[in-house]
Design an enzyme around this catalytic site. Sequence first.
Site, short mmCIF file in Angstrom:
data_model
loop_
_atom_site.label_atom_id
_atom_site.label_comp_id
_atom_site.label_asym_id
_atom_site.label_seq_id
_atom_site.Cartn_x
_atom_site.Cartn_y
_atom_site.Cartn_z
N GLU A 51 12.46 60.64 37.40
CA GLU A 51 12.82 61.45 36.57
C GLU A 51 12.12 63.09 36.45
OE1 GLU A 51 14.26 60.73 32.27
OE2 GLU A 51 12.27 61.09 31.85
N ASP A 69 21.85 50.53 31.46
CA ASP A 69 21.41 50.01 30.13
C ASP A 69 22.11 50.98 28.90
OD1 ASP A 69 19.81 51.80 30.92
OD2 ASP A 69 17.90 50.80 30.23
N GLY A 97 15.31 63.09 23.58
CA GLY A 97 14.03 62.97 23.10
C GLY A 97 13.32 64.20 22.84
N ALA A 151 21.71 47.86 38.67
CA ALA A 151 21.73 46.49 38.06
C ALA A 151 20.85 45.66 38.63
CB ALA A 151 23.03 46.02 37.46
N VAL A 152 19.48 45.93 38.71
CA VAL A 152 18.59 44.91 39.34
C VAL A 152 17.99 43.94 38.28
CG1 VAL A 152 16.34 44.86 40.80
CG2 VAL A 152 18.29 46.27 41.50
N GLY A 153 17.72 42.68 38.79
CA GLY A 153 16.72 41.62 37.70
C GLY A 153 17.75 41.50 36.50
N LYS A 154 17.00 41.60 35.51
CA LYS A 154 17.71 41.36 34.19
C LYS A 154 18.52 42.46 33.67
CE LYS A 154 14.47 37.84 32.80
NZ LYS A 154 13.12 37.91 31.98
N TYR A 155 18.54 43.57 34.29
CA TYR A 155 19.56 44.61 34.02
C TYR A 155 21.09 44.28 34.20
CZ TYR A 155 15.71 48.03 32.95
OH TYR A 155 14.67 48.79 32.49
#
Length: 320
Positions: free
Chosen positions: A269, A179, A201, A88-92
């Site tokens: 990934e 997220d 996906g 959870a870096v920054g806005k995460y």
Amino acid sequence: MQLSNGKTLTLILLSALLLGSEVHIESHHLVAPDSLQYKQPSIVSGRTDVVAVTPWLAPVVWEGTFNPVLLDSIYKPQNISIAVTVFAVGKYVMFLKDFLETAEQHFFIGFNVHVYVFTDQPTKVPQVKMAAGRQLTVCSVPSSKRWQEISARRMELIQTLIEEKLQNRNDFIFCLDVDSKFHGRWGTESLSGLVAVIHPGYYRDDRSRFPYERRPESRAYVGPGQGDFYYCGGAFGGLLQEVHQLAKTCRSNFEADAKEGIEAAWQEESHLNRYMWINKPSKVLSPEYLWQDFKPRNPEVYIVRFSGVVKNYAEIRPNV
Ligand SMILES: *[C@@H]1O[C@H](CO)[C@@H](O)[C@H](O)[C@H]1NC(C)=O
């Protein structure tokens, strides 16, 4: 006398070693309590709309292919312990609350769970009430300017965490995207040596359409006519030693590529997909285990267990 003492010591050491390996073997030995009553299994009726085994005979986990009560009662007496990593870096950091709260409702309920939160803002980690046997550790990491870099460093942090903190304390580890939220059970049915999750996906597509890294000069390269499935970078796991091997390999390939100025199409990934193609996962989790909120549920997906939340990339990524 001295010799015999020496022999005794050797014997004690040997039995300790044997005992150690016995404990290890025990954790892969599936012992069910004889008191448990459950629905009769069948090998002629079951799900016919999905494939539940890979060509290398690893199970593909779909709702309706396993008995959760039976599995839990096999693993419960083993007192297994599950480590989880989230970044959870920054806005995460804004996603942590929902992730942690829903994990309390759906992820390995009744088992020992230790969540490791990697963040550049430890003070923003929300206080979430956790059940007995569950705990959270905050690990500080420096902030990164590019989200690609944050993603790249994950494998290194997972490798180091396993080496320095988890050995002998946890049995299994899952590395999950923050997220996302849990919506249904994710439990003992997901346990195995090396566990990959099918990306929601692409699972109905021809492999020529998978977004593998296609440049042969990259160490993440998967060529035309190669590859099995397209796996998620947002969820993978397994036994500690297996995930350690994966993290170490992906990290060193990533770094070797970077030295030559190559960044794989989907960063870690892509490297994970190359790794899982060569090192076949021993269990594959269906897209129930990482759906995407914006995607309508396909009919073969009876239940969404874990799903990526809809987000505005421009708002949360430092650069796109
Ligand atoms: C079960 O595992 C937990 C966490 O690893 C440990 O604290 C506890 O002592 C274990 N309990 C038993 C009965 O072994």
